[in-house]
Enzyme design. Structure first.
Site, PDB file in Angstrom:
ATOM      1  N   GLY A 264       0.814  -1.206   0.000  1.00 19.55           N
ATOM      2  CA  GLY A 264       0.000   0.000   0.000  1.00 19.55           C
ATOM      3  C   GLY A 264       0.845   1.252   0.000  1.00 19.55           C
ATOM      4  O   GLY A 264       2.073   1.202   0.187  1.00 19.55           O
TER       5      GLY A 264
ATOM      6  N   GLU B  95      -7.845  32.906 -11.081  1.00 18.57           N
ATOM      7  CA  GLU B  95      -8.561  32.078 -10.100  1.00 18.57           C
ATOM      8  C   GLU B  95     -10.078  32.195 -10.272  1.00 18.57           C
ATOM      9  O   GLU B  95     -10.804  31.214 -10.084  1.00 18.57           O
ATOM     10  CB  GLU B  95      -8.155  32.472  -8.679  1.00 18.57           C
ATOM     11  CG  GLU B  95      -6.667  32.355  -8.376  1.00 18.57           C
ATOM     12  CD  GLU B  95      -6.125  30.960  -8.628  1.00 18.57           C
ATOM     13  OE1 GLU B  95      -6.908  29.993  -8.572  1.00 18.57           O
ATOM     14  OE2 GLU B  95      -4.920  30.835  -8.907  1.00 18.57           O
TER      15      GLU B  95
ATOM     16  N   ASP C  23      -1.412  23.990 -14.322  1.00 20.18           N
ATOM     17  CA  ASP C  23      -2.636  23.590 -15.033  1.00 20.18           C
ATOM     18  C   ASP C  23      -2.296  22.766 -16.269  1.00 20.18           C
ATOM     19  O   ASP C  23      -2.890  21.715 -16.517  1.00 20.18           O
ATOM     20  CB  ASP C  23      -3.432  24.835 -15.458  1.00 20.18           C
ATOM     21  CG  ASP C  23      -3.857  25.674 -14.276  1.00 20.18           C
ATOM     22  OD1 ASP C  23      -3.982  25.108 -13.186  1.00 20.18           O
ATOM     23  OD2 ASP C  23      -4.060  26.888 -14.445  1.00 20.18           O
TER      24      ASP C  23
END
Length: 662
Positions: free
Chosen positions: A238, A462, A536
């Site tokens: 994990g 934003e 982005d």
């Protein structure tokens, strides 16, 4: 009062330091040095020049000349001369540091033969009556200092040999011959592990698997009576911080059997063959204490796939250690109740032979906690904290998707530190929210210099994210928008993503469109674009590439994937597709990104007035919340509303948010 005094009397002996034989050595060494120093001090005598010595001889003031070590002469003056002559007053005075029988002067005569010839000549010529003698004296301190470098070298050698052979669980006791002994730490009835399954929040599926191991060790006949065989091992796999080691500790605490704990790196040593020897010794000890458990943390240190990037051929020490581990796991008989637990977060690099049935019979995946499990983990970690009444664990669990158990533990500790920094008597809800801000976004940079033009660009960027995500059905619900610099970001839009097990094409496209809306807003308002959209672009490029090459969500490329989830691909080349396919993949990635960018421009053009109003509000307040967006845009049309308590003044970001570094 008497009880208190008795308690004090009982505690005082414990404060005394423990006796050590090194004290005796130190005392003897100090006495030797002190004796030698006092001896040297007691024999202090004045140095004598050649003219003064000749004058003493001529006056017949010398009682005795003692030649020491054929090097210097110790001169003793007659008592009559000491009492009558002024020049001997200094040496005739009694002193505590000077022995009464010590010589009065020391004369360095040079060549011994010439000195003796001169003495004999003057004694016969001047009728002198002094005595002459020879003696040898030994300086213990000087001899010791001469041997000191060799003593230090021997001491250093012994020290490093003890450190290198470091006493393992088998009791090597610091001998060099114990270097091949196992370094595993043993927990048994004398050193019992106190961790239990109650201390492990969440991980219900993993706990079920390991509970079966515990039951087997407690009552093996329940399983073997039906013909079942003992499981050889279990591998906990994990992400980091999900509680693999904690789960193994809980198994040790619940099972109540001897538990050998060590790390994969404990087998690694500079000497050849040590790793394999330690593996043999470990399994020998475990078999002697059967039933028992062996726990190897970070097993990828020795369990990597063999034959990959090996620079030393087949005689690699790590491979020898792995081979011995595989042999020992196969060598267990079904009547030996020894189970091997191992943990790693890099199962893709492990050797296939280690993962096959019969060795690690079961692989237990320890995943990141879901909403309910995060709430349980919060309940465990807030126990030592003094909490205020306004703390809402349900809301904190909602605000932390993607957090592991270790992240939540760090969050609770950070909240306590923030509360203490503000001199609070209890940890409040706002402290937890500030802690999330601190962990995810970094420290707030209040003194960062930003020009008005840059600040306006950041505000519209934003606001573009916020506006597009409001009108996209599958975009994550927005929580907060800020243009306050924090960490590496100049501004960020924080979302509360829905926890999905699968993601559809339209969901990925809506997320990409919302991500590109920041640059689209800059293009619409200023007709210019900036470097602020780097994060982005990186995110959408990664998403588009995954759609085409991993998930098979592109019609032209088709239902193909070029992703190898095992990490052990047998391909001998870098790309399992042709140059024409590579060109098609590049074209489709570009088409997806550009189409979503144009879609973002269309949405923002449609709501340009509201975009401008939101950006101006952001410039004024610097931080705005969902309530401010509802005032400007109205209720969001298509989503189920998430429940956010009205008592919180500030809503913060989470780890898996669609935030960008500008």
């Amino acid at each position: 009062m008497s009880n208190k005094t008795n308690k004090k009397d009982q505690k005082e002996p414990n404060k005394l330091p423990k006796f050590s034989f090194y004290w005796i050595y130190a005392i003897i060494f100090a006495l030797l040095i002190g004796f030698q120093l006092m001896r040297g001090v007691s024999n202090i005598s004045d140095d004598l020049s050649e003219n003064d010595f000749n004058a003493m001889l001529a006056d017949n003031d010398i009682e005795k000349i003692n030649i020491v070590n054929e090097d210097v002469a110790h001169i003793t003056i007659k008592k009559e001369a000491l009492q009558q002559k002024e020049k001997y007053k200094d040496v005739s005075k009694p002193s505590l540091l000077k022995d009464a029988n010590a010589p009065h002067y020391v004369y360095d005569f040079g060549d011994l033969q010439n000195f003796e010839n001169e003495l004999n000549s003057k004694k016969s010529t001047l009728n002198l009556d002094f005595d002459k003698g020879n003696s040898r004296q030994t300086n213990i301190l000087g001899e010791l200092i001469g041997w000191l470098p060799f003593i230090l070298l021997i001491g250093l050698w012994i020290f490093f040999m003890r450190r290198m052979s470091g006493g393992g669980a088998s009791g090597g006791g610091g001998q060099i011959f114990s270097i091949g002994k196992s370094k595993a730490k043993l927990f048994d009835k004398d050193q019992k592990v106190k961790t239990s399954f109650k201390d492990v929040a969440g991980l219900e599926g993993a706990k079920e698997e390991v509970q079966e191991i515990v039951d087997f060790l407690k009552s093996p006949e329940k399983y073997t009576s039906l013909g079942g065989k003992i499981p050889k091992g279990a591998l906990l796999v994990g992400p980091p911080g999900t509680g693999k080691t904690l789960l193994a500790k809980a198994v040790a605490g619940e099972a109540g059997v001897p538990f050998f704990s060590l790390s994969g790196s404990d087998f690694v040593e500079m000497f050849v063959g040590v790793g394999a020897s330690r593996v043999r010794d470990l399994f020998k000890q475990a078999a002697q204490k059967s039933p028992s458990i062996i726990f190897i943390d970070e097993i990828d240190a020795i369990g990597r796939a063999r034959g990959k990037n090996s620079m030393t051929g087949g005689n690699d020490e790590r491979e020898n250690t792995l081979n011995q581990l595989l042999t020992e796991m196969d060598g267990f008989g079904t009547d030996v109740n020894v189970i091997v637990l191992a943990a790693t977060n890099r199962a893709d690099v492990l050797d296939k032979a280690l993962m096959r049935a019969g060795r690690f019979d079961r692989q237990i995946y320890v995943d990141l906690p879901d909403l309910n499990e995060r709430k349980e983990i919060f309940e465990v970690h807030i126990k030592p904290l003094k909490l205020d009444k306004d703390v809402d664990l349900e809301f904190l669990a909602q605000q932390t998707p993607g957090f592991s158990g270790a992240d939540i533990a760090n969050l609770c500790n950070e909240a306590a530190l923030i509360a203490a920094r503000n001199s609070k008597k209890a940890v409040g809800h706002q402290d937890f929210l500030d802690a999330v801000d601190r962990i995810v976004g970094g420290l707030e940079k209040k003194n960062k210099i930003i020009t008005p033009g840059e600040k306006k660009t950041i505000a519209f960027h934003e606001a573009g994210h916020a506006t597009a995500s409001w009108f996209l059905e599958h975009a994550a619900p927005l929580v907060k928008v800020t243009i306050v610099p924090r960490g590496q970001s100049l501004g960020a839009a924080w979302y509360l993503p829905e926890e999905r097990m699968i993601v559809r094409t339209e969901q990925m496209l809506d997320e990409m469109c919302a991500t590109l809306a920041g640059r689209a807003a800059e293009k619409i308002i200023f007709n210019k674009i900036s470097t602020g959209a780097l994060n982005d672009l990186e995110k959408v490029t990664r998403q588009a590439r995954a759609m085409v090459t991993v998930y098979g969500l592109n019609e032209k490329v088709g239902n193909l994937t070029y992703y190898d989830s095992s990490g052990q691909s047998d391909y001998n080349f870098s790309k399992p597709y042709s140059e024409e396919t590579a060109k098609l993949i590049d074209q489709e990635i570009s088409i997806i990104i550009e189409s979503q960018y144009q879609r973002a421009i269309d949405i923002l053009n449609e709501h340009k007035d509201q975009l401008t109003e939101l950006a101006e509000l952001l410039l004024e307040k610097e931080v705005i919340f969902k309530a401010n967006l509802e005032t400007i845009f109205g209720k969001r049309p298509f989503i189920k509303e998430e429940v956010i308590p009205t008592k919180t003044k500030k809503v913060t970001e989470d780890l898996n948010t669609n935030s960008e570094i500008n």
